[in-house]
Design an enzyme around this catalytic site. Structure first.
Site, PDB file in Angstrom:
ATOM      1  N   GLU A   8      -1.925 -29.553 -26.348  1.00 48.95           N
ATOM      2  CA  GLU A   8      -2.639 -28.004 -26.711  1.00 48.95           C
ATOM      3  C   GLU A   8      -4.150 -28.171 -26.492  1.00 48.95           C
ATOM      4  O   GLU A   8      -4.882 -27.664 -27.406  1.00 48.95           O
ATOM      5  CB  GLU A   8      -1.626 -27.622 -28.157  1.00 48.95           C
ATOM      6  CG  GLU A   8      -0.161 -27.109 -27.613  1.00 48.95           C
ATOM      7  CD  GLU A   8      -0.311 -26.421 -28.622  1.00 48.95           C
ATOM      8  OE1 GLU A   8      -0.313 -26.964 -29.889  1.00 48.95           O
ATOM      9  OE2 GLU A   8       1.774 -26.729 -28.859  1.00 48.95           O
TER      10      GLU A   8
ATOM     11  N   LYS B 231       7.343 -17.859 -32.787  1.00 51.02           N
ATOM     12  CA  LYS B 231       7.406 -18.070 -31.579  1.00 51.02           C
ATOM     13  C   LYS B 231       8.390 -16.977 -30.692  1.00 51.02           C
ATOM     14  O   LYS B 231       9.590 -17.410 -30.432  1.00 51.02           O
ATOM     15  CB  LYS B 231       7.919 -19.224 -30.849  1.00 51.02           C
ATOM     16  CG  LYS B 231       6.790 -20.078 -31.122  1.00 51.02           C
ATOM     17  CD  LYS B 231       7.311 -21.771 -31.324  1.00 51.02           C
ATOM     18  CE  LYS B 231       6.144 -22.647 -31.354  1.00 51.02           C
ATOM     19  NZ  LYS B 231       7.106 -23.779 -31.823  1.00 51.02           N
TER      20      LYS B 231
HETATM   21  P1  PGA Z   1       6.098 -26.804 -28.743  1.00 49.53           P
HETATM   22  O1  PGA Z   1       4.917 -27.159 -30.111  1.00 49.53           O
HETATM   23  O2  PGA Z   1       5.212 -25.284 -28.505  1.00 49.53           O
HETATM   24  O3  PGA Z   1       5.920 -28.017 -27.287  1.00 49.53           O
HETATM   25  O4  PGA Z   1       6.879 -26.674 -29.123  1.00 49.53           O
HETATM   26  C1  PGA Z   1       4.736 -25.544 -30.579  1.00 49.53           C
HETATM   27  C2  PGA Z   1       5.136 -26.236 -32.489  1.00 49.53           C
HETATM   28  O5  PGA Z   1       5.543 -27.188 -32.590  1.00 49.53           O
HETATM   29  O6  PGA Z   1       4.556 -25.425 -33.355  1.00 49.53           O
HETATM   30 ZN    ZN Z   2       5.439 -26.383 -34.573  1.00 54.14          ZN
END
Ligand code: PGA
Ligand code: ZN
Length: 422
Positions: free
Chosen positions: A209, A339
């Protein structure tokens, strides 16, 4: 009422070069829009199923041709020509078509691509910005812009495991606008890059990221460097720029122990360790401080952080209304990491958001480690009144697409940034 004329999907690549699903939705009115879905690496066990082809000869089994085929085949066949008055009506039809609890038949990646493409086409048909359409979906007035939480240092599954914890994030706490917040983040990020490259003698590698990933000897060294970078950039730690953590502890929890810096801590030891960090550093939010299945220890974790830092659940809650309800009843957290692809439709994610809000929780709207250049996340965070947004660093275009969209929304909607951490 939006009537679907055509749905079509294709396989595209995410920010790690892995396949994902993009969908285009055309309505009878002529409104047409596309959307693509992200994908995680540090995933929770309770997430909806991302359908992959499993052919080891192609993209190491990660191809999305089956998911794409499900949009172009059964989903398009079932939905074409049909009118859906609301997003919920469309999503309920998708959930019924799939018929499994985790969307394993059609794939959550296929289902979500359709869900978001329909939302965007519907916004276009109404002639309103997507963030306004998202706000109307939840019946909320547009009131605020989310506070930025931005990856500075990375470890865990997003880097080479330099440190066990996944993200040390910075929060431009005193910034009054997104614009000022991003300038603050820029100053601290590049101060940290200069500082760590001098200290460790290497140009810092970037994680999935965009977080910097120098070879820290331990977690505390990463916190010390974060504080030093905030100061070097001319800000006061805690007042101007605070720290947030994604401990992502499920990923170093084995055999009932948290394997951290050579120690094997039990849950009480882990709560104590997190508490010591919050005491020593200006930390205002702790994500997944305990493992996703360590249910009985989340309430004492929350109590120990209350009034100092948020107890934020990502892998722990998986944007799953049933898990969130259980966590609210147990007083196991006070903030939701949202998410959309953990659950698979906008409507279910909206339910998760509503539940969290009704319990008085904070909501952090989050990207995934595998993202595309699509920017709907920024609209979602504004429309659903997210208190925080977590997109990643300011180093890669799939992240900047969302930051730039936030700047555009700020310029258009002229809303204030959420007053947090205060
Ligand atoms: P991921 O990580 O998109 O690889 O699951 C993001 C997070 O853990 O916040
Ligand atoms: Zn996370």
């Amino acid at each position: 009422m939006p009537t679907i004329r055509r749905l079509s999907a294709m396989e595209i690549l995410d920010s790690r070069g892995r396949p994902t699903v993009a969908c285009e939705c055309e309505l009878a009115s002529g409104a047409v829009a596309a959307a693509s879905v992200p994908s995680g690496a540090s995933t929770g066990a309770a997430e909806a199923l991302e359908l992959r082809d499993g052919d080891p000869k192609r993209y190491r089994g990660l191809g999305c041709r089956k998911a794409v085929g499900h949009v172009n085949g059964p989903i398009a066949a079932a939905l074409a020509g049909k009118a859906f008055e609301t997003q919920a009506a469309l999503d309920e039809r998708l959930i019924a078509l799939d018929g499994t609890p985790t969307k394993s038949r059609l794939g959550a990646n296929a289902v979500l691509a359709v869900s978001i493409a329909f939302a965007r086409a519907s916004a276009a048909e109404r002639g309103v910005p997507l963030y306004q359409h998202f706000a109307d979906m939840l019946g909320l007035p547009l009131a605020t812009l989310p506070r930025l939480t931005v990856n500075l240092f990375s470890g865990g599954k997003h880097a080479g495991g330099q440190v066990e914890i996944q993200d040390v994030l910075i929060v431009p706490a005193s910034a009054k606008t997104i614009d000022e917040g991003l300038a603050t983040i820029f100053a601290v990020y590049y101060a940290a890059a200069d500082l760590t490259s001098k200290k460790y003698g290497v140009r810092s590698l970037k994680a999935d990221e965009g977080g910097l990933a120098p070879p820290f000897p331990n977690v505390e060294a990463a916190f010390d460097d974060a504080v030093a970078a905030i100061k070097a950039a001319g800000f006061e730690p805690g007042r101007d720029v605070a720290i947030a953590l994604d401990v992502a502890s499920s990923h170093f929890f084995r055999d009932g122990r948290y394997h951290l810096g050579g120690a094997a801590l039990d849950s009480a030891g882990m709560i104590e360790r997190v508490g010591s960090w919050v005491k020593r550093y200006p930390i205002v939010s702790v994500e997944d401080g305990l493992s996703e299945d360590d249910w009985s220890n989340w309430p004492p974790l929350r109590r120990s952080l209350a009034g100092k830092a948020l107890t934020l659940g990502d892998d722990f809650l998986c944007t799953n209304p049933a898990r969130i309800t259980r966590a609210i009843d147990a007083k196991a957290a006070d903030a939701l990491l949202l998410k959309v692809n953990q659950i698979g439709t906008l409507t279910e994610a909206a339910k998760a958001c509503r539940l969290a809000r009704a319990a008085g929780w904070r909501v952090t709207v989050s990207a995934r480690s595998g993202e595309t250049e699509d920017n709907w996340l920024a609209d979602l965070a504004v429309g659903w009144g997210g208190d925080q947004i977590k997109i990643g660093s300011i180093a890669q275009s799939e992240r900047l697409a969302k930051y730039n969209r936030l700047l555009a929304i700020e310029a258009q909607a002229k809303l204030p940034v959420v007053a947090w951490p205060g």
